[in-house]
Design a protein around this motif. Sequence first.
Motif, PDB file in Angstrom:
ATOM      1  N   ASP A 198     -76.535 -15.022  27.181  1.00 48.16           N
ATOM      2  CA  ASP A 198     -77.906 -15.440  27.439  1.00 48.16           C
ATOM      3  C   ASP A 198     -78.767 -15.097  26.226  1.00 48.16           C
ATOM      4  O   ASP A 198     -78.478 -14.137  25.499  1.00 48.16           O
ATOM      5  CB  ASP A 198     -78.462 -14.721  28.671  1.00 48.16           C
ATOM      6  CG  ASP A 198     -77.785 -15.178  29.951  1.00 48.16           C
ATOM      7  OD1 ASP A 198     -77.333 -16.343  30.007  1.00 48.16           O
ATOM      8  OD2 ASP A 198     -77.703 -14.357  30.889  1.00 48.16           O
ATOM      9  N   LYS A 199     -79.843 -15.856  26.035  1.00 47.90           N
ATOM     10  CA  LYS A 199     -80.726 -15.646  24.886  1.00 47.90           C
ATOM     11  C   LYS A 199     -81.226 -14.213  24.783  1.00 47.90           C
ATOM     12  O   LYS A 199     -81.286 -13.648  23.699  1.00 47.90           O
ATOM     13  CB  LYS A 199     -81.936 -16.586  24.969  1.00 47.90           C
ATOM     14  CG  LYS A 199     -81.646 -17.984  24.556  1.00 47.90           C
ATOM     15  CD  LYS A 199     -82.826 -18.909  24.780  1.00 47.90           C
ATOM     16  CE  LYS A 199     -84.005 -18.551  23.946  1.00 47.90           C
ATOM     17  NZ  LYS A 199     -85.067 -19.575  23.981  1.00 47.90           N
ATOM     18  N   GLU A 200     -81.589 -13.634  25.913  1.00 49.50           N
ATOM     19  CA  GLU A 200     -82.171 -12.288  25.884  1.00 49.50           C
ATOM     20  C   GLU A 200     -81.164 -11.214  25.476  1.00 49.50           C
ATOM     21  O   GLU A 200     -81.552 -10.102  25.144  1.00 49.50           O
ATOM     22  CB  GLU A 200     -82.852 -11.926  27.206  1.00 49.50           C
ATOM     23  CG  GLU A 200     -82.087 -12.221  28.455  1.00 49.50           C
ATOM     24  CD  GLU A 200     -82.183 -13.678  28.929  1.00 49.50           C
ATOM     25  OE1 GLU A 200     -81.371 -14.021  29.777  1.00 49.50           O
ATOM     26  OE2 GLU A 200     -83.006 -14.453  28.454  1.00 49.50           O
ATOM     27  N   ASP A 201     -79.879 -11.544  25.463  1.00 52.94           N
ATOM     28  CA  ASP A 201     -78.847 -10.587  25.072  1.00 52.94           C
ATOM     29  C   ASP A 201     -78.445 -10.709  23.606  1.00 52.94           C
ATOM     30  O   ASP A 201     -77.521 -10.028  23.160  1.00 52.94           O
ATOM     31  CB  ASP A 201     -77.588 -10.789  25.943  1.00 52.94           C
ATOM     32  CG  ASP A 201     -77.861 -10.497  27.412  1.00 52.94           C
ATOM     33  OD1 ASP A 201     -78.741  -9.673  27.699  1.00 52.94           O
ATOM     34  OD2 ASP A 201     -77.187 -11.113  28.257  1.00 52.94           O
ATOM     35  N   LEU A 202     -79.148 -11.554  22.856  1.00 53.55           N
ATOM     36  CA  LEU A 202     -78.776 -11.828  21.468  1.00 53.55           C
ATOM     37  C   LEU A 202     -79.670 -11.106  20.470  1.00 53.55           C
ATOM     38  O   LEU A 202     -80.855 -10.903  20.729  1.00 53.55           O
ATOM     39  CB  LEU A 202     -78.863 -13.330  21.195  1.00 53.55           C
ATOM     40  CG  LEU A 202     -77.883 -14.208  21.959  1.00 53.55           C
ATOM     41  CD1 LEU A 202     -78.220 -15.670  21.740  1.00 53.55           C
ATOM     42  CD2 LEU A 202     -76.464 -13.916  21.535  1.00 53.55           C
ATOM     43  N   PRO A 203     -79.110 -10.773  19.298  1.00 49.33           N
ATOM     44  CA  PRO A 203     -79.962 -10.248  18.220  1.00 49.33           C
ATOM     45  C   PRO A 203     -80.878 -11.359  17.708  1.00 49.33           C
ATOM     46  O   PRO A 203     -80.559 -12.546  17.850  1.00 49.33           O
ATOM     47  CB  PRO A 203     -78.952  -9.819  17.154  1.00 49.33           C
ATOM     48  CG  PRO A 203     -77.704 -10.569  17.440  1.00 49.33           C
ATOM     49  CD  PRO A 203     -77.706 -10.851  18.918  1.00 49.33           C
ATOM     50  N   ARG A 260     -74.894 -18.310  17.534  1.00 45.25           N
ATOM     51  CA  ARG A 260     -75.461 -18.372  18.888  1.00 45.25           C
ATOM     52  C   ARG A 260     -74.500 -17.778  19.910  1.00 45.25           C
ATOM     53  O   ARG A 260     -74.902 -17.056  20.817  1.00 45.25           O
ATOM     54  CB  ARG A 260     -75.810 -19.816  19.239  1.00 45.25           C
ATOM     55  CG  ARG A 260     -76.326 -20.025  20.651  1.00 45.25           C
ATOM     56  CD  ARG A 260     -77.612 -19.247  20.900  1.00 45.25           C
ATOM     57  NE  ARG A 260     -78.117 -19.480  22.234  1.00 45.25           N
ATOM     58  CZ  ARG A 260     -77.721 -18.813  23.324  1.00 45.25           C
ATOM     59  NH1 ARG A 260     -76.796 -17.892  23.244  1.00 45.25           N
ATOM     60  NH2 ARG A 260     -78.254 -19.086  24.493  1.00 45.25           N
ATOM     61  N   ALA A 261     -73.186 -18.051  19.757  1.00 53.44           N
ATOM     62  CA  ALA A 261     -72.199 -17.566  20.714  1.00 53.44           C
ATOM     63  C   ALA A 261     -71.814 -16.113  20.470  1.00 53.44           C
ATOM     64  O   ALA A 261     -71.294 -15.456  21.362  1.00 53.44           O
ATOM     65  CB  ALA A 261     -70.949 -18.433  20.652  1.00 53.44           C
ATOM     66  N   TYR A 302     -81.518 -12.583  14.803  1.00 50.11           N
ATOM     67  CA  TYR A 302     -81.007 -13.538  13.816  1.00 50.11           C
ATOM     68  C   TYR A 302     -80.215 -14.676  14.470  1.00 50.11           C
ATOM     69  O   TYR A 302     -80.135 -15.779  13.933  1.00 50.11           O
ATOM     70  CB  TYR A 302     -80.160 -12.859  12.742  1.00 50.11           C
ATOM     71  CG  TYR A 302     -78.752 -12.495  13.196  1.00 50.11           C
ATOM     72  CD1 TYR A 302     -77.725 -13.426  13.129  1.00 50.11           C
ATOM     73  CD2 TYR A 302     -78.473 -11.233  13.689  1.00 50.11           C
ATOM     74  CE1 TYR A 302     -76.439 -13.095  13.552  1.00 50.11           C
ATOM     75  CE2 TYR A 302     -77.201 -10.896  14.114  1.00 50.11           C
ATOM     76  CZ  TYR A 302     -76.184 -11.835  14.040  1.00 50.11           C
ATOM     77  OH  TYR A 302     -74.935 -11.517  14.456  1.00 50.11           O
ATOM     78  N   ALA A 303     -79.635 -14.437  15.631  1.00 49.56           N
ATOM     79  CA  ALA A 303     -78.839 -15.466  16.311  1.00 49.56           C
ATOM     80  C   ALA A 303     -79.711 -16.591  16.851  1.00 49.56           C
ATOM     81  O   ALA A 303     -79.231 -17.694  17.085  1.00 49.56           O
ATOM     82  CB  ALA A 303     -78.015 -14.854  17.434  1.00 49.56           C
ATOM     83  N   LEU A 304     -80.985 -16.335  17.033  1.00 49.75           N
ATOM     84  CA  LEU A 304     -81.896 -17.330  17.562  1.00 49.75           C
ATOM     85  C   LEU A 304     -82.876 -17.866  16.522  1.00 49.75           C
ATOM     86  O   LEU A 304     -83.607 -18.802  16.784  1.00 49.75           O
ATOM     87  CB  LEU A 304     -82.705 -16.727  18.715  1.00 49.75           C
ATOM     88  CG  LEU A 304     -81.883 -16.318  19.942  1.00 49.75           C
ATOM     89  CD1 LEU A 304     -82.753 -15.539  20.908  1.00 49.75           C
ATOM     90  CD2 LEU A 304     -81.277 -17.532  20.601  1.00 49.75           C
ATOM     91  N   GLU A 305     -82.888 -17.279  15.353  1.00 49.97           N
ATOM     92  CA  GLU A 305     -83.843 -17.633  14.305  1.00 49.97           C
ATOM     93  C   GLU A 305     -83.786 -19.128  14.001  1.00 49.97           C
ATOM     94  O   GLU A 305     -82.754 -19.671  13.650  1.00 49.97           O
ATOM     95  CB  GLU A 305     -83.499 -16.841  13.045  1.00 49.97           C
ATOM     96  CG  GLU A 305     -84.476 -16.988  11.929  1.00 49.97           C
ATOM     97  CD  GLU A 305     -84.078 -16.095  10.779  1.00 49.97           C
ATOM     98  OE1 GLU A 305     -83.543 -16.627   9.795  1.00 49.97           O
ATOM     99  OE2 GLU A 305     -84.273 -14.878  10.883  1.00 49.97           O
ATOM    100  N   GLY A 306     -84.909 -19.772  14.189  1.00 51.51           N
ATOM    101  CA  GLY A 306     -85.014 -21.191  13.859  1.00 51.51           C
ATOM    102  C   GLY A 306     -84.566 -22.131  14.956  1.00 51.51           C
ATOM    103  O   GLY A 306     -84.587 -23.343  14.779  1.00 51.51           O
TER     104      GLY A 306
END
Length: 140
Positions: A126-131, A47-48, A133-137
């Motif tokens: 921020d969430k919108e700046d992440l790939p 996430r980070a 896979y970093a947010l999956e689940g």
Amino acid sequence: MSSEETRGRLTTRTIAMPADTNPSGDIFGGWVLSQMDMAAGICAGQRAQSRVVTVALDSMSFIRPVKVGDILGVYTDITSVGRTSMNVHVEAWARRGRIGTREKVTEATFKFVAIDDNGNPIAVPDKEDLPAYALEGYSI
């Protein structure tokens, strides 16, 4: 199978081995705690998108013992994200006899801080700046 549902996604799985026991033959609570910390660190690091360090965990009580041969599954769920830190809810579940019933053995919330290569706190993206896979689940 336990009627209780897991919270979060399966992050790690391992088998409790005889080397992980105390002289009485019970799996060390510290071994379970270290498995939970590793899984939470994987989750927080994704996430980070940086190094993270554990800075705290809330209280933890063992609900059921872990026995030699149990498969320990550790589930993680990010519950909050601050500027440099995040909280990760962690549950440890034991599958008895590799194919038997599954029981929750403990849970806790771990707090992590994102850091740079020098150990200084850095902002969690921020969430919108992440790939993806970093947010999956995760919902946070």
